[in-house]
Design a protein around this motif. Structure first.
Motif, short mmCIF file in Angstrom:
data_model
loop_
_atom_site.label_atom_id
_atom_site.label_comp_id
_atom_site.label_asym_id
_atom_site.label_seq_id
_atom_site.Cartn_x
_atom_site.Cartn_y
_atom_site.Cartn_z
N GLY A 78 -3.60 -2.71 9.04
CA GLY A 78 -5.04 -2.66 8.75
C GLY A 78 -5.49 -1.24 8.51
N THR A 79 -5.04 -0.33 9.35
CA THR A 79 -5.40 1.08 9.22
C THR A 79 -4.79 1.66 7.95
OG1 THR A 79 -5.53 1.32 11.61
CG2 THR A 79 -5.24 3.35 10.34
N LEU A 80 -3.54 1.31 7.66
CA LEU A 80 -2.87 1.83 6.46
C LEU A 80 -3.59 1.39 5.19
CD1 LEU A 80 0.82 1.35 7.59
CD2 LEU A 80 -0.38 3.51 7.30
N TYR A 81 -4.03 0.14 5.14
CA TYR A 81 -4.80 -0.32 3.98
C TYR A 81 -6.17 0.36 3.94
CZ TYR A 81 -1.52 -3.94 2.53
OH TYR A 81 -0.42 -4.59 2.05
N ASN A 82 -6.76 0.54 5.10
CA ASN A 82 -8.08 1.20 5.19
C ASN A 82 -8.03 2.65 4.73
OD1 ASN A 82 -10.60 0.29 5.77
ND2 ASN A 82 -10.45 0.60 7.98
N GLN A 83 -6.95 3.35 5.01
CA GLN A 83 -6.83 4.76 4.67
C GLN A 83 -6.37 4.98 3.22
OE1 GLN A 83 -4.21 6.23 7.73
NE2 GLN A 83 -5.90 6.68 9.11
N ALA A 84 -5.94 3.93 2.57
CA ALA A 84 -5.50 4.06 1.17
C ALA A 84 -6.69 4.41 0.29
CB ALA A 84 -4.87 2.74 0.70
N GLU A 85 -6.43 5.22 -0.74
CA GLU A 85 -7.53 5.55 -1.66
C GLU A 85 -7.91 4.35 -2.51
OE1 GLU A 85 -5.27 7.67 -5.38
OE2 GLU A 85 -5.44 8.85 -3.54
N GLU A 86 -6.98 3.40 -2.65
CA GLU A 86 -7.23 2.18 -3.40
C GLU A 86 -6.20 1.14 -2.96
OE1 GLU A 86 -7.72 0.95 -8.13
OE2 GLU A 86 -6.77 2.85 -7.61
N VAL A 87 -6.59 -0.12 -2.97
CA VAL A 87 -5.65 -1.20 -2.68
C VAL A 87 -5.46 -2.01 -3.97
CG1 VAL A 87 -5.19 -3.29 -1.34
CG2 VAL A 87 -6.32 -1.33 -0.25
N LEU A 88 -4.21 -2.09 -4.40
CA LEU A 88 -3.86 -2.86 -5.58
C LEU A 88 -3.39 -4.24 -5.12
CD1 LEU A 88 -1.70 -0.10 -7.32
CD2 LEU A 88 -4.14 -0.55 -7.63
N VAL A 89 -3.86 -5.28 -5.78
CA VAL A 89 -3.50 -6.64 -5.40
C VAL A 89 -2.74 -7.30 -6.54
CG1 VAL A 89 -4.40 -8.90 -4.72
CG2 VAL A 89 -5.55 -6.83 -3.93
N TRP A 90 -1.57 -7.85 -6.21
CA TRP A 90 -0.76 -8.55 -7.20
C TRP A 90 -0.65 -10.00 -6.77
CZ3 TRP A 90 0.88 -8.36 -11.93
CH2 TRP A 90 1.95 -9.17 -12.34
N LEU A 91 -1.18 -10.90 -7.59
CA LEU A 91 -1.12 -12.33 -7.30
C LEU A 91 0.00 -13.03 -8.05
CD1 LEU A 91 -4.95 -13.10 -7.34
CD2 LEU A 91 -3.48 -12.62 -5.36
N GLY A 92 0.62 -12.34 -8.97
CA GLY A 92 1.73 -12.90 -9.72
C GLY A 92 1.47 -12.81 -11.21
N PRO A 93 2.48 -13.14 -11.99
CA PRO A 93 2.31 -13.09 -13.44
C PRO A 93 1.33 -14.16 -13.91
CG PRO A 93 4.50 -13.90 -12.88
CD PRO A 93 3.82 -13.53 -11.60
N GLU A 94 0.83 -13.96 -15.11
CA GLU A 94 -0.13 -14.89 -15.70
C GLU A 94 0.49 -16.29 -15.74
OE1 GLU A 94 -1.52 -17.55 -18.57
OE2 GLU A 94 0.32 -16.45 -18.97
N LYS A 95 -0.34 -17.28 -15.42
CA LYS A 95 0.10 -18.66 -15.45
C LYS A 95 -1.10 -19.55 -15.71
CE LYS A 95 2.66 -22.09 -12.85
NZ LYS A 95 3.31 -22.43 -11.57
N ASP A 96 -0.93 -20.53 -16.55
CA ASP A 96 -1.97 -21.52 -16.83
C ASP A 96 -3.31 -20.90 -17.21
OD1 ASP A 96 -0.11 -23.53 -16.21
OD2 ASP A 96 -0.66 -23.49 -14.09
N GLY A 97 -3.27 -19.82 -18.00
CA GLY A 97 -4.50 -19.20 -18.46
C GLY A 97 -5.18 -18.30 -17.45
N SER A 98 -4.52 -17.93 -16.36
CA SER A 98 -5.15 -17.09 -15.34
C SER A 98 -5.48 -15.70 -15.85
CB SER A 98 -4.26 -16.98 -14.09
OG SER A 98 -3.05 -16.30 -14.40
N ASP A 99 -4.85 -15.25 -16.94
CA ASP A 99 -5.16 -13.93 -17.49
C ASP A 99 -6.59 -13.87 -18.01
OD1 ASP A 99 -4.36 -15.73 -19.52
OD2 ASP A 99 -3.96 -14.07 -20.89
N ILE A 100 -7.20 -15.01 -18.28
CA ILE A 100 -8.58 -15.04 -18.75
C ILE A 100 -9.54 -14.55 -17.65
CG2 ILE A 100 -10.44 -16.55 -19.57
CD1 ILE A 100 -8.18 -18.29 -20.82
N ALA A 101 -9.19 -14.87 -16.41
CA ALA A 101 -10.03 -14.44 -15.28
C ALA A 101 -9.96 -12.95 -15.13
CB ALA A 101 -9.58 -15.12 -13.99
#
Length: 128
Positions: free
Chosen positions: A105-128
């Motif tokens: 929790g602290t490591l994520y809090n101290q990061a200048e930015e948190v990048l989130v990866w949910l996976g490659p595009e599937k079923d048109g999710s790239d539109i979101a």
């Protein structure tokens, strides 16, 4: 195991066709400018390591989702300083792993930015 130190990876710049390569670096939380990093949040996915990346010049196996995330966020012209649990925590050292997980929790809090990866595009999710 020092609470004032963490490991980060330096993801080297490369083009899409080049292999993923990074170096592991110890940084002190006391030195805020040196310890600046982005944290990567991703789903671990299936347990079988199926992809290869180079860490400090040595081939290591990583899970598909982590490889995809790093492949997606890497930059062509500049290095990226990242904290990634699977690469920055010694997963074989149970006491270290437990201590580091308790600090996530602290490591994520101290990061200048948190990048989130949910996976490659599937079923048109790239539109979101």
């Amino acid at each position: 195991s020092s609470k004032s130190e963490i490991r980060i990876i330096i993801l080297k710049p490369s083009t899409v066709s080049m292999p993923l390569e990074c170096t592991l670096q110890h940084v002190s939380n006391a030195n805020k400018s040196r310890a600046s990093y982005k944290a990567l949040s991703y789903t671990w996915g299936p347990p079988e390591p199926t992809k290869i990346l180079l860490r400090n010049g040595i081939q290591i196996q990583v899970r598909e989702n982590l490889w995809q995330a790093l492949h997606h966020v890497r930059q062509e012209s500049s290095s990226l300083r990242l904290w990634v649990d699977a690469l920055c925590i010694n997963q074989e050292d149970i006491p270290e792993r437990n201590e580091q997980v308790s600090r996530m929790g602290t490591l994520y809090n101290q990061a200048e930015e948190v990048l989130v990866w949910l996976g490659p595009e599937k079923d048109g999710s790239d539109i979101a």
